[in-house]
Design a protein around this motif. Structure first.
Motif, PDB file in Angstrom:
ATOM      1  N   TYR A  54       0.830  -1.203   0.000  1.00 59.25           N
ATOM      2  CA  TYR A  54       0.000   0.000   0.000  1.00 59.25           C
ATOM      3  C   TYR A  54       0.869   1.259   0.000  1.00 59.25           C
ATOM      4  CZ  TYR A  54      -3.068   3.721   1.531  1.00 59.25           C
ATOM      5  OH  TYR A  54      -3.733   4.912   1.615  1.00 59.25           O
ATOM      6  N   LYS A  55       1.896   1.269   0.835  1.00 52.07           N
ATOM      7  CA  LYS A  55       2.778   2.423   0.934  1.00 52.07           C
ATOM      8  C   LYS A  55       3.493   2.674  -0.398  1.00 52.07           C
ATOM      9  CE  LYS A  55       5.549   4.208   4.694  1.00 52.07           C
ATOM     10  NZ  LYS A  55       6.414   3.890   5.823  1.00 52.07           N
ATOM     11  N   PHE A 102       2.413   1.767  -3.396  1.00 50.89           N
ATOM     12  CA  PHE A 102       1.435   2.266  -4.360  1.00 50.89           C
ATOM     13  C   PHE A 102       1.104   3.737  -4.089  1.00 50.89           C
ATOM     14  CE2 PHE A 102      -2.846   3.038  -6.039  1.00 50.89           C
ATOM     15  CZ  PHE A 102      -2.631   2.703  -7.361  1.00 50.89           C
ATOM     16  N   ALA A 103       1.044   4.118  -2.821  1.00 48.96           N
ATOM     17  CA  ALA A 103       0.768   5.517  -2.476  1.00 48.96           C
ATOM     18  C   ALA A 103       1.878   6.429  -3.001  1.00 48.96           C
ATOM     19  CB  ALA A 103       0.619   5.673  -0.965  1.00 48.96           C
ATOM     20  N   ARG A 104       3.109   5.993  -2.904  1.00 45.17           N
ATOM     21  CA  ARG A 104       4.223   6.770  -3.465  1.00 45.17           C
ATOM     22  C   ARG A 104       4.096   6.862  -4.983  1.00 45.17           C
ATOM     23  NH1 ARG A 104       9.845   5.208  -0.406  1.00 45.17           N
ATOM     24  NH2 ARG A 104       9.160   5.890   1.642  1.00 45.17           N
ATOM     25  N   TYR A 105       3.812   5.733  -5.598  1.00 46.59           N
ATOM     26  CA  TYR A 105       3.659   5.699  -7.052  1.00 46.59           C
ATOM     27  C   TYR A 105       2.527   6.639  -7.476  1.00 46.59           C
ATOM     28  CZ  TYR A 105       3.357   3.796 -11.768  1.00 46.59           C
ATOM     29  OH  TYR A 105       3.347   3.651 -13.136  1.00 46.59           O
ATOM     30  N   ALA A 106       1.438   6.603  -6.751  1.00 43.21           N
ATOM     31  CA  ALA A 106       0.284   7.458  -7.074  1.00 43.21           C
ATOM     32  C   ALA A 106       0.618   8.934  -6.891  1.00 43.21           C
ATOM     33  CB  ALA A 106      -0.915   7.067  -6.215  1.00 43.21           C
ATOM     34  N   SER A 107       1.418   9.268  -5.887  1.00 43.22           N
ATOM     35  CA  SER A 107       1.772  10.676  -5.689  1.00 43.22           C
ATOM     36  C   SER A 107       2.632  11.193  -6.846  1.00 43.22           C
ATOM     37  CB  SER A 107       2.465  10.897  -4.346  1.00 43.22           C
ATOM     38  OG  SER A 107       3.732  10.296  -4.313  1.00 43.22           O
ATOM     39  N   ASN A 117       9.971   7.856 -10.244  1.00 45.50           N
ATOM     40  CA  ASN A 117       9.654   6.567  -9.618  1.00 45.50           C
ATOM     41  C   ASN A 117      10.900   5.743  -9.324  1.00 45.50           C
ATOM     42  OD1 ASN A 117       6.798   6.372  -9.121  1.00 45.50           O
ATOM     43  ND2 ASN A 117       6.548   6.535 -11.334  1.00 45.50           N
ATOM     44  N   THR A 169      10.029   6.174  -5.580  1.00 42.88           N
ATOM     45  CA  THR A 169       9.119   5.070  -5.285  1.00 42.88           C
ATOM     46  C   THR A 169       9.842   3.742  -5.088  1.00 42.88           C
ATOM     47  OG1 THR A 169       7.420   6.155  -6.613  1.00 42.88           O
ATOM     48  CG2 THR A 169       7.058   3.830  -6.073  1.00 42.88           C
ATOM     49  N   PHE A 186       1.983   0.707 -12.487  1.00 41.53           N
ATOM     50  CA  PHE A 186       2.486   0.317 -11.169  1.00 41.53           C
ATOM     51  C   PHE A 186       2.952  -1.132 -11.179  1.00 41.53           C
ATOM     52  CE2 PHE A 186       1.745  -1.719  -7.038  1.00 41.53           C
ATOM     53  CZ  PHE A 186       2.689  -1.037  -6.279  1.00 41.53           C
TER      54      PHE A 186
END
Length: 119
Positions: free
Chosen positions: A2-3, A5-10, A52, A56, A107
């Protein structure tokens, strides 16, 4: 996961803004959606790859990794743009579709192919 993916999303939020701005500008100049999406992609994907890699995945930047990332993501950009042109979809649908597809597919492709940790 989750963490990560959150970085990737940011990174994706910034990447999406870059993509949309370039897409709209090139499309405003008169290019079709496939061409507009591909050029916007090229600008945004370069930012995305380096951000990334560093932020990421903390992975090593190599030309090989960049090329496989570019090829995969480019194929998605061209496909979405071509589909949108064929279906005569509005530009906003093209942008939203590509943003969603590239977030999820990008991702997993990045995590398991481009920046995978070899044991």
């Amino acid at each position: 996961m989750y963490k990560l993916f959150a970085r990737y999303a940011s990174v994706g939020v910034i990447n999406t803004a870059i993509h949309w701005i370039v897409f709209l500008f090139i499309h405003w100049l008169g290019a079709n959606q496939a061409v507009s999406n591909m050029f916007a992609f090229l600008v945004a994907v370069t930012f995305s790859f380096f951000a990334n890699a560093r932020y990421t995945f903390k992975g090593k930047v190599t030309s090989g990794r960049y090329m496989i990332y570019l090829a995969f993501m480019g194929a998605m950009a061209a496909s979405v743009g071509q589909m949108s042109d064929t279906l005569e979809l509005p530009s906003i649908v093209t942008l939203m579709t590509f943003s969603a597809v590239s977030l999820i597919m990008g991702f997993f492709y990045s995590k398991y192919i481009v920046f995978r940790v070899r044991k």
